[in-house]
Scaffold this motif. Structure first.
Motif, PDB file in Angstrom:
ATOM      1  N   SER A 283       2.976 -12.520  -1.627  1.00 51.60           N
ATOM      2  CA  SER A 283       3.162 -11.555  -2.709  1.00 51.60           C
ATOM      3  C   SER A 283       1.837 -10.866  -3.016  1.00 51.60           C
ATOM      4  O   SER A 283       0.766 -11.315  -2.575  1.00 51.60           O
ATOM      5  N   ARG A 284       1.873  -9.815  -3.798  1.00 49.09           N
ATOM      6  CA  ARG A 284       0.647  -9.099  -4.136  1.00 49.09           C
ATOM      7  C   ARG A 284      -0.299  -9.987  -4.949  1.00 49.09           C
ATOM      8  O   ARG A 284      -1.524  -9.950  -4.763  1.00 49.09           O
ATOM      9  N   VAL A 285       0.267 -10.813  -5.841  1.00 44.13           N
ATOM     10  CA  VAL A 285      -0.565 -11.694  -6.660  1.00 44.13           C
ATOM     11  C   VAL A 285      -1.330 -12.666  -5.782  1.00 44.13           C
ATOM     12  O   VAL A 285      -2.534 -12.899  -5.972  1.00 44.13           O
ATOM     13  N   ALA A 286      -0.655 -13.249  -4.788  1.00 43.32           N
ATOM     14  CA  ALA A 286      -1.312 -14.202  -3.897  1.00 43.32           C
ATOM     15  C   ALA A 286      -2.405 -13.528  -3.077  1.00 43.32           C
ATOM     16  O   ALA A 286      -3.460 -14.120  -2.821  1.00 43.32           O
ATOM     17  N   VAL A 287      -2.180 -12.290  -2.696  1.00 41.49           N
ATOM     18  CA  VAL A 287      -3.193 -11.544  -1.942  1.00 41.49           C
ATOM     19  C   VAL A 287      -4.366 -11.187  -2.849  1.00 41.49           C
ATOM     20  O   VAL A 287      -5.536 -11.332  -2.474  1.00 41.49           O
ATOM     21  N   ASP A 288      -4.075 -10.720  -4.060  1.00 36.58           N
ATOM     22  CA  ASP A 288      -5.144 -10.354  -4.999  1.00 36.58           C
ATOM     23  C   ASP A 288      -6.008 -11.552  -5.367  1.00 36.58           C
ATOM     24  O   ASP A 288      -7.204 -11.418  -5.646  1.00 36.58           O
ATOM     25  N   ARG A 294      -4.847  -8.911   3.158  1.00 35.78           N
ATOM     26  CA  ARG A 294      -4.015  -7.806   2.692  1.00 35.78           C
ATOM     27  C   ARG A 294      -2.886  -7.481   3.663  1.00 35.78           C
ATOM     28  O   ARG A 294      -1.812  -7.011   3.231  1.00 35.78           O
ATOM     29  N   ASP A 295      -3.070  -7.719   4.958  1.00 40.59           N
ATOM     30  CA  ASP A 295      -2.020  -7.398   5.927  1.00 40.59           C
ATOM     31  C   ASP A 295      -0.803  -8.313   5.808  1.00 40.59           C
ATOM     32  O   ASP A 295       0.226  -8.059   6.439  1.00 40.59           O
ATOM     33  N   LYS A 296      -0.896  -9.367   4.967  1.00 41.46           N
ATOM     34  CA  LYS A 296       0.239 -10.268   4.749  1.00 41.46           C
ATOM     35  C   LYS A 296       1.086  -9.863   3.543  1.00 41.46           C
ATOM     36  O   LYS A 296       2.133 -10.453   3.294  1.00 41.46           O
ATOM     37  N   GLN A 297       0.635  -8.866   2.801  1.00 37.95           N
ATOM     38  CA  GLN A 297       1.317  -8.500   1.557  1.00 37.95           C
ATOM     39  C   GLN A 297       2.655  -7.823   1.837  1.00 37.95           C
ATOM     40  O   GLN A 297       2.747  -6.887   2.636  1.00 37.95           O
ATOM     41  N   ILE A 298       3.690  -8.300   1.155  1.00 36.12           N
ATOM     42  CA  ILE A 298       5.037  -7.753   1.285  1.00 36.12           C
ATOM     43  C   ILE A 298       5.449  -7.118  -0.040  1.00 36.12           C
ATOM     44  O   ILE A 298       5.278  -7.711  -1.101  1.00 36.12           O
ATOM     45  N   GLY A 299       5.969  -5.920   0.039  1.00 35.88           N
ATOM     46  CA  GLY A 299       6.393  -5.234  -1.173  1.00 35.88           C
ATOM     47  C   GLY A 299       6.211  -3.737  -1.051  1.00 35.88           C
ATOM     48  O   GLY A 299       5.853  -3.208   0.003  1.00 35.88           O
ATOM     49  N   ALA A 300       6.452  -3.026  -2.154  1.00 32.73           N
ATOM     50  CA  ALA A 300       6.370  -1.574  -2.154  1.00 32.73           C
ATOM     51  C   ALA A 300       4.980  -1.091  -1.788  1.00 32.73           C
ATOM     52  O   ALA A 300       4.818  -0.043  -1.150  1.00 32.73           O
ATOM     53  N   THR A 301       3.944  -1.831  -2.205  1.00 35.38           N
ATOM     54  CA  THR A 301       2.564  -1.451  -1.878  1.00 35.38           C
ATOM     55  C   THR A 301       2.041  -2.210  -0.668  1.00 35.38           C
ATOM     56  O   THR A 301       0.862  -2.099  -0.333  1.00 35.38           O
ATOM     57  N   ALA A 318       8.807  -9.620  -8.504  1.00 33.73           N
ATOM     58  CA  ALA A 318       8.613  -8.324  -9.162  1.00 33.73           C
ATOM     59  C   ALA A 318       9.392  -7.261  -8.392  1.00 33.73           C
ATOM     60  O   ALA A 318       9.690  -7.419  -7.207  1.00 33.73           O
ATOM     61  N   VAL A 319       9.717  -6.177  -9.076  1.00 30.68           N
ATOM     62  CA  VAL A 319      10.543  -5.143  -8.460  1.00 30.68           C
ATOM     63  C   VAL A 319       9.910  -4.605  -7.181  1.00 30.68           C
ATOM     64  O   VAL A 319      10.606  -4.268  -6.226  1.00 30.68           O
ATOM     65  N   GLN A 320       8.572  -4.547  -7.140  1.00 32.26           N
ATOM     66  CA  GLN A 320       7.903  -4.057  -5.935  1.00 32.26           C
ATOM     67  C   GLN A 320       8.115  -5.007  -4.758  1.00 32.26           C
ATOM     68  O   GLN A 320       8.288  -4.572  -3.619  1.00 32.26           O
ATOM     69  N   HIS A 321       8.107  -6.310  -5.044  1.00 36.75           N
ATOM     70  CA  HIS A 321       8.325  -7.283  -3.968  1.00 36.75           C
ATOM     71  C   HIS A 321       9.775  -7.234  -3.489  1.00 36.75           C
ATOM     72  O   HIS A 321      10.038  -7.284  -2.283  1.00 36.75           O
ATOM     73  N   LEU A 322      10.703  -7.121  -4.420  1.00 32.93           N
ATOM     74  CA  LEU A 322      12.118  -7.055  -4.054  1.00 32.93           C
ATOM     75  C   LEU A 322      12.404  -5.828  -3.202  1.00 32.93           C
ATOM     76  O   LEU A 322      13.271  -5.856  -2.317  1.00 32.93           O
ATOM     77  N   GLN A 323      11.684  -4.752  -3.465  1.00 27.37           N
ATOM     78  CA  GLN A 323      11.867  -3.556  -2.652  1.00 27.37           C
ATOM     79  C   GLN A 323      11.440  -3.809  -1.211  1.00 27.37           C
ATOM     80  O   GLN A 323      12.040  -3.290  -0.271  1.00 27.37           O
ATOM     81  N   GLY A 324      10.423  -4.630  -1.032  1.00 31.26           N
ATOM     82  CA  GLY A 324       9.939  -4.920   0.313  1.00 31.26           C
ATOM     83  C   GLY A 324      10.855  -5.815   1.116  1.00 31.26           C
ATOM     84  O   GLY A 324      10.743  -5.863   2.351  1.00 31.26           O
ATOM     85  N   ILE A 325      11.782  -6.549   0.461  1.00 32.03           N
ATOM     86  CA  ILE A 325      12.676  -7.461   1.184  1.00 32.03           C
ATOM     87  C   ILE A 325      14.137  -7.026   1.071  1.00 32.03           C
ATOM     88  O   ILE A 325      15.034  -7.810   1.361  1.00 32.03           O
TER      89      ILE A 325
END
Length: 389
Positions: A283-288, A294-301, A318-325
């Motif tokens: 997730s973005r939180v885990a990457v941040d 960063r290449d492991k991040q899944i989601g809208a960003t 989060a909605v951004q993560h759900l968009q990625g899956i």
């Protein structure tokens, strides 16, 4: 070396009413569908569709396609629908499936189903498939033959048959009716129309699969259509090559385990991914937080993935993560919070501690793969497949 399974580009999928793609591995008949005789088949909302025709067939249109683990993809379904839409009351639609067929052939519009489970679409056997298609054509003498025009088997088989039989053919057909077909020519600058040829290779998106009727869906067997990959073949199939997981992009991975802020032991999480043979996402939180690159991040960003199986450990959703899956087939969530947003998206939710679940899964995989567990392994495999179906 960790190996990972790539996404199969030929796996079947359908398009939902919301415009989302859903993989249909191991799809079964529609819920509530009736079987047998001329009874109408139930559809969404409890309505019933009539049979397209109940008259004696004097003419046949043949559709040929490859299945993947018992299901046909959207392109193949469109081809069957096209055949049903151009068939008159005295014409039957025969469906020849290279591979196992678990879909409801009647709901797809087929009147006769010829299933060839001995064929495995992962095995390259073009000569055997051509011989089988020729044998089928010789026995049922179809007025026209339709195949999906793709680059993954059906289009190749159609072209091979046209050359072998000297049949008239139209490729990349974008429009079809009972009298003619239409294609783009001159780099899509012109539109050409001709009478129906012997062989029609249908382009994707040419036909809507939502038919107002059903077919008979009768299974039949034809002699001389068994697979014989070895006889007279000039090809050598080298099989599927496994590669290092690090070489496969997340967008191509078929099995992904993804970590969120709830994962505290990254080493154990990576061992689980290695045991599963899965790609690693985050997730973005885990990457941040610096847990993953960063290449492991899944989601809208980050990256949008289409895995058959996606397991989210400690991700709230989060909605951004759900968009990625959104295009993943089976989503499994492991979380302590039963009201987390990802729970609504998940096909299966495990309400448990993330680290304890990871540890247990590692132990279970090791136990299932140990030499002393050979008698237990089939039962474990069946259970996992049941969850993913």
């Amino acid at each position: 070396m960790n190996t990972i399974k790539r996404i199969d580009p030929r796996r079947p999928y359908t398009i939902t009413a919301a415009g989302l793609r859903r993989i249909t591995l191991g799809a079964v008949a529609e819920a509530g569908a009736m079987t047998g005789g001329d009874a109408p088949r139930a559809v969404h909302g409890g309505a019933a569709k009539p049979r397209r025709t109940t008259l004696t067939a004097t003419r046949t249109i043949l559709v040929a396609a490859h299945s993947d683990r018992g299901s046909l993809d959207e392109h193949a379904r469109q081809t069957i629908a096209a055949a049903a839409l151009i068939a008159d009351a005295h014409t039957q639609v025969a469906l020849l499936v290279f591979g196992e067929m678990k879909d409801d052939a009647a709901a797809l519009g087929a009147d006769r189903l010829i299933e060839l489970p001995a064929f495995d679409r992962r095995v390259f056997a073009p000569e055997s498939e051509l011989q089988t298609l020729s044998a089928c054509v010789a026995q049922i003498a179809p007025a026209h033959i339709l195949l999906p025009d793709n680059a993954t088997g059906d289009g190749d088989l159609g072209r091979r048959y046209a050359a072998y039989a000297g049949a008239s053919v139209a490729t990349h057909v974008v429009e079809i009716d009972p009298a003619r077909v239409s294609v783009y020519i001159h780099a899509r600058k012109s539109f050409a129309t001709r009478a129906l040829p012997d062989l029609i290779l249908l382009a994707p998106g040419a036909v809507d699969t939502r038919l107002p009727f059903t077919g008979a869906g009768e299974r039949i067997e034809l002699p001389g259509t068994a697979a014989d990959h070895a006889h007279g073949s000039t090809y050598v199939d080298l099989g599927i090559e496994e590669i290092d997981a690090a070489q496969v992009a997340l967008e191509e991975a078929d099995f992904i385990v993804s970590a969120g802020n709830g994962v505290t032991d990254v080493g154990a999480f990576e061992r689980l991914a290695g045991a599963f043979g899965a790609a690693i996402g985050a997730s973005r939180v885990a990457v941040d937080n610096g847990m993953f690159t960063r290449d492991k991040q899944i989601g809208a960003t980050g990256k949008t993935v289409e895995a058959s199986v996606y397991i989210a450990f400690g991700i709230s959703g989060a909605v951004q993560h759900l968009q990625g899956i959104k295009d993943c087939r089976h989503v499994i969530a492991v979380n302590l919070d039963g009201s987390a947003p990802i729970v609504k998206r998940a096909n299966l939710t495990i309400i448990a501690d993330t680290q304890a679940t990871i540890s247990s899964l590692i132990d279970e995989v090791a136990r299932a793969r140990s030499p002393d567990s050979r008698a237990v392994a089939p039962a474990v495999t069946t259970a996992v497949e049941g969850v993913a179906a």
